[in-house]
Scaffold this active site. Structure first.
Site, mmCIF file in Angstrom:
data_model
loop_
_atom_site.group_PDB
_atom_site.id
_atom_site.type_symbol
_atom_site.label_atom_id
_atom_site.label_comp_id
_atom_site.label_asym_id
_atom_site.label_seq_id
_atom_site.Cartn_x
_atom_site.Cartn_y
_atom_site.Cartn_z
ATOM 1 C CG ASP A 220 7.074 15.404 -2.603
ATOM 2 O OD1 ASP A 220 8.124 14.696 -2.575
ATOM 3 O OD2 ASP A 220 6.359 15.553 -1.601
ATOM 4 C CB CYS B 159 6.202 11.942 -1.650
ATOM 5 S SG CYS B 159 5.201 10.814 -0.673
ATOM 6 C CB THR C 231 5.539 9.158 3.974
ATOM 7 O OG1 THR C 231 4.515 9.678 3.108
ATOM 8 C CG2 THR C 231 5.776 10.123 5.128
ATOM 9 C CG HIS D 198 -0.612 -12.159 -3.790
ATOM 10 N ND1 HIS D 198 -0.693 -12.613 -2.497
ATOM 11 C CD2 HIS D 198 -0.020 -13.168 -4.499
ATOM 12 C CE1 HIS D 198 -0.179 -13.833 -2.422
ATOM 13 N NE2 HIS D 198 0.252 -14.176 -3.622
ATOM 14 C CG HIS E 103 -3.831 -13.313 -6.274
ATOM 15 N ND1 HIS E 103 -4.054 -13.122 -4.930
ATOM 16 C CD2 HIS E 103 -3.005 -14.392 -6.370
ATOM 17 C CE1 HIS E 103 -3.377 -14.023 -4.243
ATOM 18 N NE2 HIS E 103 -2.737 -14.805 -5.086
HETATM 19 C C1 RB5 Z 1 6.473 16.901 2.033
HETATM 20 O O1 RB5 Z 1 7.012 17.619 3.093
HETATM 21 C C2 RB5 Z 1 5.839 15.620 2.537
HETATM 22 O O2 RB5 Z 1 4.690 15.925 3.293
HETATM 23 C C3 RB5 Z 1 5.479 14.712 1.386
HETATM 24 O O3 RB5 Z 1 6.621 14.455 0.664
HETATM 25 C C4 RB5 Z 1 4.923 13.357 1.706
HETATM 26 O O4 RB5 Z 1 5.682 12.721 2.678
HETATM 27 C C5 RB5 Z 1 3.488 13.263 1.960
HETATM 28 O O5 RB5 Z 1 2.945 12.153 2.048
#
Ligand code: RB5
Length: 149
Positions: free
Chosen positions: A7, A64, A66, A97, A132
């Site tokens: 993203d 993304c 996180t 695993h 596994h």
């Molecule tokens: C985008 O702002 C953020 O929410 C997205 O990149 C991500 O971290 C969501 O899990």
């Protein structure tokens, strides 16, 4: 061939990792996004993961903010085992695993240097199979609506 996707939040780290892959002569196909404009991670996850399931690509690396949202979306694609990793041990053992076929990285969590190490160990660790494999098969059973209990 690697499938890449992100993203807008993951876009800058994806661009860094593309440079790393280029310098290591690792081929990839970028399924977007292609600019820092707002772009929803589920779209990129589905595109890149579909390419893994079709056999066009071997594994996916997704980005993304996180690493978590895009991993959740990726894990909804049947046959994808995606892991959001921000440490070396997890990136290694999700291959050894869990036979993960998709690594998810958080651009707001890891820097480019660590991300390169995570990509490297993810790509160079083999699945150990054995006990596994039974567990991977159980995950597929859940995906296919079978009860394990
Ligand atoms: C985008 O702002 C953020 O929410 C997205 O990149 C991500 O971290 C969501 O899990």
């Amino acid at each position: 061939m690697l499938a890449l996707g992100s993203d807008h939040a993951g876009f800058p780290l994806k661009e860094e990792i593309k440079k790393y892959l280029d310098s290591n002569h690792i081929e990839y196909k970028d399924f977007g996004c292609y600019t820092p404009e707002r772009f929803d991670y589920a779209i990129a996850a589905q595109k890149a993961c579909d390419a893994v399931i079709s056999g066009e690509c071997d594994k996916a690396i997704l980005f993304c903010g996180t690493g978590i949202g895009i991993s959740m979306a990726a894990n909804k694609v049947k046959g994808i085992r995606a892991a959001a990793c921000s440490d070396y041990f997890s990136a290694k053992y999700t291959r050894a695993h869990n036979d993960a076929n998709c690594l998810c990285l958080g651009a707001r969590v890891v820097g480019a240097g660590l991300a390169e190490e995570l990509v490297d160990v993810f790509l160079n660790t083999e699945f150990e199979g054995g006990r596994h494999k039974t567990r991977i098969d159980q995950i597929a059973d859940i995906e296919n609506g079978r009860k394990l209990y």
